[in-house]
Motif scaffolding. Sequence first.
Motif, PDB file in Angstrom:
ATOM      1  N   SER A 196       7.858  16.968 -11.300  1.00  0.00           N
ATOM      2  CA  SER A 196       7.817  18.037 -12.282  1.00  0.00           C
ATOM      3  C   SER A 196       7.402  19.337 -11.613  1.00  0.00           C
ATOM      4  O   SER A 196       6.717  19.330 -10.583  1.00  0.00           O
ATOM      5  N   PRO A 197       7.828  20.479 -12.169  1.00  0.00           N
ATOM      6  CA  PRO A 197       7.471  21.780 -11.559  1.00  0.00           C
ATOM      7  C   PRO A 197       5.963  21.968 -11.515  1.00  0.00           C
ATOM      8  O   PRO A 197       5.273  21.879 -12.522  1.00  0.00           O
ATOM      9  N   ALA A 198       5.444  22.194 -10.306  1.00  0.00           N
ATOM     10  CA  ALA A 198       4.007  22.395 -10.110  1.00  0.00           C
ATOM     11  C   ALA A 198       3.768  22.720  -8.640  1.00  0.00           C
ATOM     12  O   ALA A 198       4.691  22.713  -7.815  1.00  0.00           O
ATOM     13  N   SER A 199       2.507  22.989  -8.313  1.00  0.00           N
ATOM     14  CA  SER A 199       2.070  23.189  -6.930  1.00  0.00           C
ATOM     15  C   SER A 199       1.417  21.893  -6.445  1.00  0.00           C
ATOM     16  O   SER A 199       0.545  21.339  -7.130  1.00  0.00           O
ATOM     17  N   TYR A 200       1.814  21.394  -5.274  1.00  0.00           N
ATOM     18  CA  TYR A 200       1.357  20.114  -4.761  1.00  0.00           C
ATOM     19  C   TYR A 200       0.716  20.279  -3.388  1.00  0.00           C
ATOM     20  O   TYR A 200       1.037  21.216  -2.639  1.00  0.00           O
ATOM     21  N   SER A 201      -0.177  19.322  -3.050  1.00  0.00           N
ATOM     22  CA  SER A 201      -0.727  19.152  -1.706  1.00  0.00           C
ATOM     23  C   SER A 201      -0.243  17.816  -1.163  1.00  0.00           C
ATOM     24  O   SER A 201      -0.349  16.795  -1.849  1.00  0.00           O
ATOM     25  N   CYS A 250      -1.404  -2.174  16.197  1.00  0.00           N
ATOM     26  CA  CYS A 250      -0.065  -2.251  15.603  1.00  0.00           C
ATOM     27  C   CYS A 250      -0.079  -1.544  14.252  1.00  0.00           C
ATOM     28  O   CYS A 250      -0.831  -1.927  13.351  1.00  0.00           O
ATOM     29  N   ILE A 251       0.764  -0.521  14.100  1.00  0.00           N
ATOM     30  CA  ILE A 251       0.878   0.188  12.833  1.00  0.00           C
ATOM     31  C   ILE A 251       1.582  -0.716  11.826  1.00  0.00           C
ATOM     32  O   ILE A 251       2.686  -1.213  12.088  1.00  0.00           O
ATOM     33  N   THR A 252       0.949  -0.941  10.675  1.00  0.00           N
ATOM     34  CA  THR A 252       1.525  -1.812   9.644  1.00  0.00           C
ATOM     35  C   THR A 252       2.295  -1.028   8.590  1.00  0.00           C
ATOM     36  O   THR A 252       3.321  -1.493   8.098  1.00  0.00           O
ATOM     37  N   ASN A 253       1.833   0.162   8.223  1.00  0.00           N
ATOM     38  CA  ASN A 253       2.529   0.978   7.234  1.00  0.00           C
ATOM     39  C   ASN A 253       1.957   2.386   7.259  1.00  0.00           C
ATOM     40  O   ASN A 253       0.919   2.655   7.891  1.00  0.00           O
ATOM     41  N   TYR A 254       2.670   3.290   6.568  1.00  0.00           N
ATOM     42  CA  TYR A 254       2.216   4.663   6.377  1.00  0.00           C
ATOM     43  C   TYR A 254       1.997   4.896   4.884  1.00  0.00           C
ATOM     44  O   TYR A 254       2.632   4.253   4.042  1.00  0.00           O
ATOM     45  N   THR A 255       1.103   5.822   4.554  1.00  0.00           N
ATOM     46  CA  THR A 255       0.854   6.207   3.168  1.00  0.00           C
ATOM     47  C   THR A 255       1.024   7.705   3.039  1.00  0.00           C
ATOM     48  O   THR A 255       0.424   8.472   3.815  1.00  0.00           O
ATOM     49  N   ILE A 256       1.863   8.120   2.067  1.00  0.00           N
ATOM     50  CA  ILE A 256       2.074   9.535   1.762  1.00  0.00           C
ATOM     51  C   ILE A 256       1.320   9.839   0.478  1.00  0.00           C
ATOM     52  O   ILE A 256       1.499   9.153  -0.542  1.00  0.00           O
ATOM     53  N   TYR A 257       0.464  10.857   0.509  1.00  0.00           N
ATOM     54  CA  TYR A 257      -0.325  11.257  -0.648  1.00  0.00           C
ATOM     55  C   TYR A 257       0.213  12.576  -1.199  1.00  0.00           C
ATOM     56  O   TYR A 257       0.546  13.494  -0.432  1.00  0.00           O
ATOM     57  N   LEU A 258       0.303  12.673  -2.531  1.00  0.00           N
ATOM     58  CA  LEU A 258       0.761  13.872  -3.215  1.00  0.00           C
ATOM     59  C   LEU A 258      -0.206  14.152  -4.348  1.00  0.00           C
ATOM     60  O   LEU A 258      -0.425  13.303  -5.224  1.00  0.00           O
ATOM     61  N   ASP A 259      -0.772  15.344  -4.349  1.00  0.00           N
ATOM     62  CA  ASP A 259      -1.821  15.680  -5.307  1.00  0.00           C
ATOM     63  C   ASP A 259      -1.519  17.035  -5.929  1.00  0.00           C
ATOM     64  O   ASP A 259      -0.996  17.938  -5.265  1.00  0.00           O
ATOM     65  N   SER A 260      -1.826  17.166  -7.223  1.00  0.00           N
ATOM     66  CA  SER A 260      -1.678  18.436  -7.932  1.00  0.00           C
ATOM     67  C   SER A 260      -2.743  18.500  -9.020  1.00  0.00           C
ATOM     68  O   SER A 260      -3.359  17.492  -9.377  1.00  0.00           O
TER      69      SER A 260
END
Length: 808
Positions: free
Chosen positions: A562-567, A529-539
């Motif tokens: 803020s203006p930047a490059s993200y993964s 059973c999927i309980t939650n999702y996690t979104i990761y944002l890195d710069s």
Amino acid sequence: MATMSQICPIFTAVFLLALQLCIGNKSCTIWSSSGHMVKRGSSFQVYCTFYCTCKRSMYSDHPPTPQNHEEFNSTTIYFKVLNITENRTYSCQCSCSLSLDSCGMDISTGYPPDRPKDISCIYKVSNDKSGDVFCTWKRGRNTHLKTTSVLCVRSVFGNHTSIDHECPRNGTDLSSVSFPVPRSVQLISVRVKAHNPLGSSVSSTTNYTLSDIAMPPAPVLVHPECSSRECIIRVHQSVKTDHLEIQYKSDGQTWTTFTSPSHSHQGAKAWNISLLEPYTLYNFQARSKLSTGLWSQWSTNISSWTQEEAPAKELDVWYAEPASDSKSLKVYWKEANNSISRGKITRYIVKVYNPNSTLRSESNIKCNATNYTVPFCANCEVAVLSSNSKGLSPPAKITTSYKQAKPPQDLQVTAASDNVTISWRKPEAAPASYVVEWYPEGHKLEELRWVRLSGNDNHTLITGIKQFECYEVAVYVFYDENSVGRTRFTGVTNLESAPAASPLFQEKVEGNAVTVSWTELPRSQRKGCITNYTIYLDSDSRPQMSYNVQASERMYIIEALSPASYSLWMTAWTAKGEGPAGQKVKLYIQQSQLPLLLMCGVISMIVLFFVCLCQNSGVKQRLWVFLQCLILDVVPDPANSKWAKECTQVKGKLNLQVQLSSSSVTKDEEEPILVDVEELPKKNSLTSIPTKVSLQHPSQTSQNPEMDPATHLYPLTTYIKSFSHDSDSSDHTQTSLDTNTTVEYISSHGPGIIAEEDQGEDEEEEEEFPEMLGFLPSHNVFLEPMDFGGKLTLDAVKIDCGDFFQNI
């Protein structure tokens, strides 16, 4: 005459030569002290006697393995065999000049026969005159040798005559035998003898009365004739018997026995078997027995179907709740067993009734269907019926317009390896029934299952639960036909682990926000059973950020980036942990243009505000003075004007003569205007360039030869402040940074006079300061006519920007 000592060697040589010729080209003779058959576990010696003098050796098994033998005498060697446990082969070999073969022998091992026991005999009656006695016994352990068993029988007839005979010897190593015996024989005595090379044994004698071991042959059944509730069985017997039993059962049931009355039975006879179920396949078998003795073997099974009847009960029907925007209702039913359907179902009928119980629609469904979708209406009633060749079942009715009641309380889930137990607390009001439904999460319409329980139940066992699958469960309690309570919950599983993959997602950048949307993981990759999702944002410019989203969501918006490059990447979670990270996606947040546009709008509002404010004359005049302070290079110096240079007589007084160009000017106005001039001290340390001041008309100044341009009537100053007696602001006051240039500065009662007298000079100033003139509004906001009057002094015309800011 030869002596005895001379004859013996010759005799020995002749004997050995004769023995060799008799046995063939063998180099030796081999034998055992216990023979070629020995008991397992025994010990003995193997001997070899050689015919020639040579190097002797002994071997065993295949391939031959040398053995450590011992010398018995000059011609014989032997080998001690200890605790032999299997068959062996021994051989001896002599290496001499003669080409002689080796000698060998096989040793067989085994046990003597055990005493036979547990003799059991049956007299199988063939007809009224004779039969066969069939005897069996237990031989004991395996002897590993050829063993012969013999059954010895003594028969006693009615006149007490006895006959001894043995069973045929054509069978050896047997544990059973049969032989014919007339029915006139009353008693028999049997015993068994067993024999092999290692020994023999005899069983004890067993006596039998044939009537006690007599067994009739099995009956023969004829194919039965059946209605819906009973079958007629015909039984045929070749021997007269006194007892008969018939057994019958359906598939998956236990045998039911029917016993006939005790009287003689022979030939063919019919028996009626009743209390059967409609449309059921039954198996039948029978057996019989004489007045004494043993029951016969069961006859061969025969099968037959009972006929159909109309279905006895309504179907077990359930439904899937429609969505809020759905216009249809999906109805499910279970295939009834034979005890309910009572025949082969040929079709299903689904009827929809209006609230006033009038028929709205009717549909015929194929017999292999288990669900059907009908148009949905809020208060409609749906009835499902089954049909066979004999009629219709009672209608099974469902409706979705239930009155809400108290749901089941204290639900508990207990998971096992392949099942789940759901339990609850009974409500205070006695319920009529329960329904427990379950299905894999998100697949209700495809895999809905349910079970209907009585009102006395408070738990159920759900079987067929797949491992690593997440289920939704709901418990319904029915108090009556119109009152129902429900409790629904999800996350039911019996085995789970961390997800095997990450969700597939899409990202969309809008300004400084990112919208992430994703799809559900495939069932095989959820692992529970999927309980939650996690979104990761890195710069590179800031620490890694993570956002937790509920399992039911499929979209998330990340704002204020803020203006930047993200993964960006995602993971899924179960109760057992986090799944692997998915593929990282690069995205870029650019600088927003909104602040610049907002700033331009604010500036425009400020400019518009000042434009509107400057429509006031007082504000307009003060602003014009302030602009003159900012543009000092275009303001003429009153000290260098012509009329200031011509004023040489009275200190502090100026003779101002203005000649009007208009013919309407009176003589009084032509008289010189006296202006009070006050000298101001220098306010800076810089040395001022000498300046000549004149208040006369240019024509007058040029016509006075007595005026010395070099005469200094007043202290040197660069700025003159002028005030009009009619207003608190001056007009057309300019300051020149070039002191060598003579500029006329004339104050009059109207700007028209200035325009006429200084027209040429104004044109030159417009060419010298085009930027300043272009800045001023074309609609003459700051250049409205201004009145001049009163006396003009040098202090009055001196420009002081500091006072302007002080007044403001």
